[in-house]
Each structure stands twice: as C-alpha cells, then as structure tokens.
Write a protein that holds these residues in place. Structure first.
Motif, PDB file in Angstrom:
ATOM      1  N   SER A 160      33.476 111.001 -21.510  1.00 22.37           N
ATOM      2  CA  SER A 160      33.896 109.641 -21.830  1.00 22.37           C
ATOM      3  C   SER A 160      35.354 109.425 -21.461  1.00 22.37           C
ATOM      4  N   ARG A 173      26.209 110.295 -20.326  1.00 21.49           N
ATOM      5  CA  ARG A 173      25.598 110.993 -21.458  1.00 21.49           C
ATOM      6  C   ARG A 173      24.199 111.439 -21.053  1.00 21.49           C
ATOM      7  N   TYR A 190      27.488 100.307 -27.298  1.00 23.07           N
ATOM      8  CA  TYR A 190      27.056 100.465 -25.908  1.00 23.07           C
ATOM      9  C   TYR A 190      25.982 101.534 -25.750  1.00 23.07           C
ATOM     10  N   ASP A 191      26.064 102.592 -26.529  1.00 21.54           N
ATOM     11  CA  ASP A 191      25.124 103.700 -26.388  1.00 21.54           C
ATOM     12  C   ASP A 191      24.907 104.328 -27.754  1.00 21.54           C
ATOM     13  N   ARG A 245      22.528 107.860 -19.544  1.00 22.23           N
ATOM     14  CA  ARG A 245      23.211 106.591 -19.811  1.00 22.23           C
ATOM     15  C   ARG A 245      24.580 106.680 -19.179  1.00 22.23           C
ATOM     16  N   SER A 246      24.949 105.643 -18.419  1.00 21.14           N
ATOM     17  CA  SER A 246      26.175 105.683 -17.636  1.00 21.14           C
ATOM     18  C   SER A 246      26.999 104.420 -17.878  1.00 21.14           C
ATOM     19  N   ALA A 304      19.959 103.742 -27.444  1.00 19.00           N
ATOM     20  CA  ALA A 304      20.866 102.834 -26.744  1.00 19.00           C
ATOM     21  C   ALA A 304      20.379 101.402 -26.926  1.00 19.00           C
ATOM     22  N   GLU A 320      23.628  98.394 -18.562  1.00 21.44           N
ATOM     23  CA  GLU A 320      24.597  99.429 -18.240  1.00 21.44           C
ATOM     24  C   GLU A 320      25.748  98.839 -17.420  1.00 21.44           C
ATOM     25  N   TYR A 332      31.881 107.213 -17.792  1.00 24.20           N
ATOM     26  CA  TYR A 332      31.047 107.605 -18.929  1.00 24.20           C
ATOM     27  C   TYR A 332      29.701 108.116 -18.456  1.00 24.20           C
ATOM     28  N   GLN A 366      33.883 106.768 -29.427  1.00 23.78           N
ATOM     29  CA  GLN A 366      32.600 107.232 -29.949  1.00 23.78           C
ATOM     30  C   GLN A 366      32.717 107.621 -31.423  1.00 23.78           C
ATOM     31  N   GLU A 408      27.197 107.249 -31.601  1.00 23.94           N
ATOM     32  CA  GLU A 408      27.338 105.859 -31.168  1.00 23.94           C
ATOM     33  C   GLU A 408      28.571 105.719 -30.301  1.00 23.94           C
ATOM     34  N   GLU A 415      16.238 108.358 -28.387  1.00 23.93           N
ATOM     35  CA  GLU A 415      17.054 107.421 -27.611  1.00 23.93           C
ATOM     36  C   GLU A 415      17.214 106.118 -28.391  1.00 23.93           C
TER      37      GLU A 415
END
Length: 475
Positions: A365, A344, A412-413, A382-383, A431, A437, A342, A391, A403, A429
């Motif tokens: 993803s 982003r 998660y994000d 974001r990883s 998250a 992470e 993943y 999502q 999301e 942002e």
C-alpha cells in the motif's frame, strides 16, 4: 578586496547554517517530535522519545494513572530519560544539532490509561494519554500506512489525520517504511512529525525501515554495500531490541511484539538486500520466532514486497528466503510498502484462496502522494493506482478483518479471515461491490510514456480483469 570577499562568504555560510538550524523545525528547549512506540511488553511498559536543543541537560517525564480529575497531578512519578547528542551527519542543506531523549515507563497496569508529559523541569510538553495493552487475549486493532515519503506536511497529513479521525480508538499505528524521502534531511523528518502532530504522542507507533531510511555512506558511491541506516532511526525511535544479537544495523529494525492474541514481526528487508549476509541471520531468527509462537494470529511487516504491485523487478531472493517460512508456520498477513501503488492478494491464482490454501494474504500500500502504475500481476486480487490509502486491521477471537480506506475516508477494499480449530483460515472477499477499482494512471508517472507503454499497461489490465472474471467463489 579579496579579504572582504572571503569575509562576506564566511558570513553567508554562517548565516545559512544559523537559518538552517533556526528554520521551521529547529529544536528548542521545549520538547518536540514526541512519539510513543510499542515495547516488547505492551501490557506493562510504554516507550516515548522526543527532541530538544542542546541546552537541555536533564530530561525527564512525569506520569500517573489518568483520572477525570486534574488532581491526578498530585500523584505523579518522575522518571529520568537517557539523552544523546544528535547531529545529522552526513546532512543535506539543513544542518541540525540537537538532543534526543528516550525512556520507558515500566511496571504499568494492563488495560489502564495513563497521563504523562516530558520536559526538563522548566520546559514541559502538554499532558498526553496512552493506554496499555490487556494482559489476556483481547481484541486488537491498528492502522497500517504504506510509504508516506514525500509532501509530508501538505499531503500525507490529510491521510494520517483522516485515519485517526475515523478510527481514534486503535491500539497502535504501523508504518511500512519510507517515512521520508531523504534519510538525513531534517526538514523532512520535521514534516513527518508535524503531519501526525499530537497523535504520535497519544497512539503508539511501530515501524520497519525502507530504502529511503538508508543513505550512501561513501560520497559519490551508490553501491549497496555502502548504504547505511540513517542515524535518525535508532536515535528517534525506541523500538524493541529482541531481534538478532550482534548486528547493530538490525537493532530496532528486526523485532517482534506480542499484542493480545497477535504476534507482530518486523523484518529489515533493506538490510537483507544491501548486506546479503544479514538475510540468513534474519531468516534463522524468524524461523525461531515463528516456531515458538504461542499466539493465534501472526502479522509480518517489511518494506520490500515479496510480490510486487507495480511493474518492475521482483524481489526473488527475499521471496525465496521468506515465503516457505510464511507458509510452513501459518503467517496470516504480510504488510509491505515500496511500490507506491496498491495490491492485495495471495501467491495463488485468483479464487484459489477460497479453498483454504495455506499461505498469507499479502498487501502492498501507499499513503503518500508519490504514485506509480499498478502491475496487475497474477497474485493481485484487488488493485489501485494513483490513490492515497490507509488500512485498519481488527482482530478478535477467530476473526481478522481488514479494511482499506481512501484519503477521504471511503471504504475501498475489505476481507475477513476466519480461523478454525486447526489454525487454517477461510478467506472471505468483502471489497465493496459498488466501488470500481481505481486504475487511473498518475500523471507524473506517465508524462514521458510512449504509445508502447500505454499499450502494455492496457494489455496487463485486460489480462487482470479476465483472470478475475474467470474465477468466482464457487470455483
């Protein structure tokens, strides 16, 4: 004696073929693999496809506007399907012959719930519901899945069912390629349909092909130019045909759909790699579709990512062809797969997007259990590694909210885009602050790693964390 041996071998071959045809996912007169797919006009039409065995000669569907009363069945209309013979050639161990059926319900009312079933007059599916899109610019929400690919029945099923259980009112589902692992293995397609089950018949899908939907058309030759799209694709999914004309491989793989105030575009990144002449065709088509886009929001999906989320070769030719158009015409979001991890972010350094820079948010993803390690390349904000995700994207008026959830439904994000009167986005942002992470390495991926491999991973991760710590929203 030789004759008896040959007879025994022939019986084994016949028995094996019968077993394959009559296995867990073998066709019968009863419809299976029922799936709704969006058309280019989702406010007034709806496509559906399904499969039976070859005994079915007149496939059909019945439909009516749904009501709370079972008496809706008194007003059903019948529509005949287009049917085609299907054989998974070239095939692996599971040779299957079947009939594929498809049709499009037309002249539907916008924002209306319909009931339908498919069959042949004697063998029927259950009744399903679907709801058409609105005719105006209302809100839209959809689920996005990265590669499902492997262990579909046992492991991907939990993701797609968790996603639907959490957000059952989404308008459609988007699959970013590599739905299965071996393009012509019928048992894998059977598992893919089984995993989502009746959800496929109730919530429309759109999909873009991945490299695992392609096969080597010349035995023993894995050259890219000999790769072909699996016959399962165009015979199983009824997708829009408003892409480039005259190239059969791009049919139902390159298309666009206007849904409320969003234009969704699918590109065939695999064709672009395997048959480079199709890249320029797609690029020219894409520019026209973007230039003449009346919608406020634009989302693009393709399998190979412009920016990789795992360590390895970058898709530079694809990036060179597409990124300038994405930035020139204000694409908002690009949804991708392939990397089994993943990521982003944007093509800017971390934090730069807060200053209103043009350019989309890129996402890579994975929803299935096959995992690779994360790249932590500079584009990533974001990883996650070794984590199955799905999502949810929601668009309403001037806000796009994204999301990402884990397979157990934990957020998660997240981020939001706010679009101003000039069409420029402000990125927010969101998250979750208390969620670390996920950077655990997948055991299958690292079992053969050397100390140097682990050192390289740690070095990349530390550089990634340093970049993030050195940039804030106020920079």
């Amino acid at each position: 004696m030789k004759q008896y041996v040959m007879l025994a071998m022939a019986l084994v071959m016949v028995s094996s073929r019968v077993c394959a045809q009559n296995g867990e996912f073998s066709p019968s007169p009863v419809p299976d693999r029922i799936i709704l797919t969006l058309t280019a006009t989702p406010a007034s039409s709806q496509a559906v496809s399904w499969r039976t065995d070859t005994s079915v000669t007149q496939a059909q569907a019945q439909f009516a506007q749904a009501t709370g009363s079972p008496d809706f069945r008194k007003s059903v209309k019948t529509i005949w399907a287009t049917s085609s013979f299907f054989e998974n050639i070239p095939h692996l161990e599971d040779h299957v012959v079947a009939k594929q059926h498809e049709l499009v319900f037309t002249d539907l009312k916008p924002d209306t719930k319909y009931a339908y079933r498919v069959g042949d007059g004697s063998h029927w599916s259950e009744w399903f519901h679907f709801t058409t899109a609105r005719a105006d610019a209302g809100p839209v929400s959809f689920l996005y899945f990265g590669d499902s690919q492997t262990e579909l029945k046992s492991m991907w099923s939990r993701v797609v069912r968790e996603a639907y259980g959490t957000m059952p009112q989404v308008d459609f589902m988007l699959h970013a390629g590599d739905l299965i692992n071996r393009s012509n293995r019928d048992s894998e397609w059977g598992e893919w349909y089984h995993a989502a089950g009746w959800i496929n018949g109730s919530v429309p899908s759109v999909m873009t092909p991945g490299n695992h939907e392609y096969y080597d058309s010349v035995a023993g030759d894995r050259l890219d130019r000999h790769k072909k799209l699996s016959p399962y694709w165009q015979q199983s999914f009824r997708l829009p045909e408003n892409g480039p004309a005259g190239i059969p491989e791009l049919r139902e793989t390159v298309y666009f759909i206007d849904y409320h105030d969003m234009r969704l575009i699918s590109l065939n990144s695999c064709a672009a790699r395997y048959h480079p002449e199709t890249m320029e065709v797609q690029r020219q088509w894409l520019e026209k579709v973007l230039k003449n886009n009346p919608k406020k929001w634009t989302v693009v999906t393709h399998h190979f990512p412009l920016y990789s989320a795992r360590k390895g070769p970058e898709n530079l030719k694809l990036r060179t062809a597409l990124q300038p158009l994405y930035e020139q015409y204000g694409v908002d979001l690009v949804l991708q797969g392939h990397d089994h991890t993943y990521g982003r972010g944007t093509n800017k350094d971390y934090g730069a997007q807060y200053k209103g820079d043009k350019g989309p948010v890129y996402v890579v993803s994975v929803s299935g259990p096959k995992m690779y390690d994360s790249s932590f390349y500079p584009w990533v904000d974001r990883s996650a590694s070794n984590t199955q995700l799905y999502q949810l994207i929601k668009i309403e008026d001037n806000t796009l909210r994204y999301e990402a959830y884990t397979a157990i439904g934990d957020l998660y994000d997240a981020f939001e885009l706010q679009k101003d009167y000039r069409g420029r986005n402000t990125f927010s942002e969101q998250a979750p602050q208390g969620v670390k992470e996920a950077v655990d390495l997948p055991l299958k991926r690292t079992k053969d790693w050397t100390d140097a491999d682990f050192d390289d991973y740690e070095k990349r991760f530390k550089a990634y964390k340093k970049r993030k710590q050195g940039k804030t929203k106020g920079d």
